[in-house]
Structures are given as structure tokens and as C-alpha cells.
Design a protein around this motif. Sequence first.
Motif, PDB file in Angstrom:
ATOM      1  N   UNK A  67      49.168  37.130  42.117  1.00 35.60           N
ATOM      2  CA  UNK A  67      48.698  38.282  42.886  1.00 35.60           C
ATOM      3  C   UNK A  67      48.774  39.569  42.101  1.00 35.60           C
ATOM      4  N   UNK A  68      49.864  39.722  41.322  1.00 38.90           N
ATOM      5  CA  UNK A  68      50.006  40.915  40.477  1.00 38.90           C
ATOM      6  C   UNK A  68      49.012  40.893  39.319  1.00 38.90           C
ATOM      7  N   UNK A  69      48.860  39.735  38.684  1.00 37.72           N
ATOM      8  CA  UNK A  69      47.919  39.622  37.562  1.00 37.72           C
ATOM      9  C   UNK A  69      46.480  39.839  38.039  1.00 37.72           C
ATOM     10  N   UNK A  70      46.178  39.364  39.259  1.00 36.80           N
ATOM     11  CA  UNK A  70      44.823  39.506  39.806  1.00 36.80           C
ATOM     12  C   UNK A  70      44.462  40.950  40.068  1.00 36.80           C
ATOM     13  N   UNK A  71      45.441  41.834  39.996  1.00 34.66           N
ATOM     14  CA  UNK A  71      45.181  43.257  40.201  1.00 34.66           C
ATOM     15  C   UNK A  71      44.254  43.875  39.180  1.00 34.66           C
ATOM     16  N   UNK A  72      43.985  43.174  38.058  1.00 36.80           N
ATOM     17  CA  UNK A  72      43.051  43.736  37.069  1.00 36.80           C
ATOM     18  C   UNK A  72      41.610  43.331  37.374  1.00 36.80           C
ATOM     19  N   UNK A  73      41.404  42.505  38.395  1.00 36.74           N
ATOM     20  CA  UNK A  73      40.035  42.136  38.791  1.00 36.74           C
ATOM     21  C   UNK A  73      39.398  43.334  39.485  1.00 36.74           C
ATOM     22  N   UNK A  74      38.240  43.760  38.995  1.00 41.10           N
ATOM     23  CA  UNK A  74      37.590  44.983  39.473  1.00 41.10           C
ATOM     24  C   UNK A  74      36.269  44.656  40.187  1.00 41.10           C
ATOM     25  N   UNK A  75      35.837  45.532  41.075  1.00 41.09           N
ATOM     26  CA  UNK A  75      34.582  45.304  41.798  1.00 41.09           C
ATOM     27  C   UNK A  75      33.404  45.078  40.847  1.00 41.09           C
ATOM     28  N   UNK A  76      32.719  43.956  41.043  1.00 40.71           N
ATOM     29  CA  UNK A  76      31.489  43.618  40.324  1.00 40.71           C
ATOM     30  C   UNK A  76      31.673  43.387  38.829  1.00 40.71           C
ATOM     31  N   UNK A  77      32.923  43.310  38.365  1.00 41.94           N
ATOM     32  CA  UNK A  77      33.188  43.068  36.951  1.00 41.94           C
ATOM     33  C   UNK A  77      33.556  41.601  36.766  1.00 41.94           C
TER      34      UNK A  77
ATOM     35  N   UNK B  72      27.958  37.538  26.607  1.00 40.67           N
ATOM     36  CA  UNK B  72      26.538  37.360  26.260  1.00 40.67           C
ATOM     37  C   UNK B  72      25.649  37.272  27.489  1.00 40.67           C
ATOM     38  N   UNK B  73      26.161  36.673  28.535  1.00 43.72           N
ATOM     39  CA  UNK B  73      25.350  36.435  29.722  1.00 43.72           C
ATOM     40  C   UNK B  73      25.292  37.637  30.652  1.00 43.72           C
ATOM     41  N   UNK B  74      26.397  38.368  30.774  1.00 46.92           N
ATOM     42  CA  UNK B  74      26.503  39.360  31.841  1.00 46.92           C
ATOM     43  C   UNK B  74      26.710  40.797  31.379  1.00 46.92           C
TER      44      UNK B  74
END
Length: 407
Positions: A183-193, A254-256
Motif C-alpha cells: 500500500x505504501x509502495x503503491x503510493x507512487x502510482x499516479x493518475x493516467x501514468x 516505447x508503447x506509451x
Amino acid sequence: MNYQQTLQYMFERLPMFQRQGASAFKKDLGNITKLCNYLNNPQNTFKSIHVGGTNGKGSTSHMLASVLQEAGYKTGLHTSPHLKDFRERIRVNGKMAEENFVVEFVEAHKSFIEANQLSFFELTVGMAFEYFKRQQVDVAIIEVGLGGRLDSTNIITPELSVITNIGLDHTAFLGDTLNAIAGEKAGIIKPNIPVVIGERQEETTAVFDTAAEKSNAPIVYASDYEFTNLESELKGAYQQKNKATVQQAVAVLNERTAFTVCNRALVVGIKNVVSNTGLLGRWQIIQESNPKIVCDTGHNKEGLTYVMRQLEEEPYKHLHIVLGVVSDKDLGSILPLFPKEATYYFSKPDVPRGLSEEDLQQKAAAFDLHGKNFKKISEALEAAKNASNTEDLVFVGGSTFVVAEII
């Protein structure tokens, strides 16, 4: 102040987690936000890739930087901790920041640093962002320091987020279950990134999937795919997982994103990672023979599990282990991993957090690990070398600080 005086000021006046532990840890983004606002938000002037995880995030960060360098991008790299020179934390195309930049940055902002009681890490992150801005990098690889959600690096909006894996480390700050730590590590997941997860783990997949869904972030697990085991200067067999994570990250770039990384850059970048970025301490061979001496910075249960497997693959007549740890390490989880037939040389890393050699020797004996204790890591290594035959193997590890003292 000259460079050495500047470092002394930083180490002595600013709270530093690596040296002091819990007393230096700040669980909020207030100070780094203030600092970056004060610096006119240099982190918004360049593209970035954010790399977190329990194990492998340093190696993965260096490999990604090496690959992007080979692809022709001017690449910044911010990692921690350093082993020999503070400036290892801040590099551009593998070259460390200049000493005079560090001196001038601290001198120019000393009053702000003291007025806001910045931690060592907060200062370092702001310094790295400013350096990358001045160097006009095309992209910077930013390694998370501790955790993710409230780590000082987590004020960037990257092109890609990468989380290598989840293990039980720093449980006093991040939680004592894989689910909580994820849960703490997932904090770097950003909107639409987009986000790349290195390993699909039963206890953590739902956490990452939920976080990605909430943020509408495209998510992919590198371990779901087969990748070629590319050659690398990083020799540990455990690096295969990190290489796969990098290969998946490049595919997503490369893809995104606007980045273009050809296969040659990928292959050569992973192969020449040490030459390109100066990475130290990952299954590093200090002496080739008579006896062979190897060191590794692995220091938690998951990391040391991989290191011990690597040791089992090494040919030797007898194994000698120079071992030191920090005092807040969960020895009950790591000491059972070490081989009982080895001869041990216990010592204390030269940091305030270091566990005394007598305490380590006593605690290790409870797990049937036996040997003598030494005041200094260097003395322990010398004793191991003197006791070794030409066909023996000497391993040095247990802590990043132990490795730093012998490289």
C-alpha cells in the motif's frame, strides 16, 4: 566551506536515516514541497521515471539509466544511499555532480535548510532536482528512498512508475505485512501514468491492481512475460528479475510515451550498466582468486535469500563470511538464512545505527553461526583473508555500510 566541510555539515547537522534510523525519518511531504516551491519546482522542468520496491530498485534504476543513455538521452540518476562518495546519489550520464555544485547549493540555501529543519534526504532530493534542471537532462531516473507514498521523491509526475517487488523491510515505518507495505509502495502510482510491477505476488497483486484502477493507470507485471536473460556486468543470478523489469519498462516506454529505445540500446545498456553508471556493491568481486572475495549490499530477508542462493552456486573449499548489521535489523528473519558451516567474522559498521560486534556474535550463536568478533570491518576482512586458503571464498555483507567500508 570546502567540499569535505560541507559534507561534514550535512552529516552532522541534518537528520540522516541511514546513519540514525527512526529519529531521522519524516513521514510527510511538507518539507520537500516547501523546498521545491522555494527552488521554483525544478522537478517540473524535466521528464522522469520513478522506481520503488523493496529489493532491486537500485539495480533497476541504474540499468534503466544505462539503457536510456545508450538510446541517446541525457539521463539523470538519483539513488540512495551512497557507498563511497555522496555525489554517487546525483549523476548525469554516469558522471557524478561536481563537488563545487554541492558546496554552492548548501551555502546558498543554508538559512532555508536550517529554518525548515530539512532532513538529509529532503535536502539531497531537492539538490538532485536542481542539478538535473541546470543540466537540462532529457529524463531523470528517480529512485524512491523509503516506502513510496510519503517518500520525498514522490512529488514528481513521472512518465512511468516502476515497483520492483515487495518484501518485509522497514516494517516500523511501512507496516508489518506485505499487503500494508505494498500500500505504501503503491503510493507512487499516479493518475493516467503507466506502472510496471516487477513481480506478481499473491499478497500484493490486489493492492496494486486496485491502486492502478483508482488512478486509471495502465498496469503490467513483468513476471507475466518471458524475457531473454541478457548479459550484464551485474553478475548476480538474482539480477534476472531486475533485467526482466527493465525490459518490460522499456517496452512500456516505447508503447506509451514519447521515448524511443531501440533493441541495441536495451542490450548494450543492460550489459554495460556498471561502466555507464558506476553502480557498486551488487555481487561485486573484490578479488578474483587466492581467495575469491565477493561483497553484496543485500540486507533484508528477500535480498539475502537471493544472495545466499548465489553463494550456493559458487565453488569453494571453505566459506568465510564477514558480517555486520544495523541495530534495528530483524535478525530473527535474516540469520537463519546464513550457512552454519561457514566461519564468521563479526563486526560493527561504522555508523551510529551499527549493531556492536559482541551483540551480533551473541545473537548469531543462537542460530549456530560461530566465529570471532572484530572492532572494524577492515580488521574482520583481513582476518578472513589470512585464515583462507587459495580455494576458499570470502563473502562480505549484511549491510550497505559494511560493503561501503571495504570497496
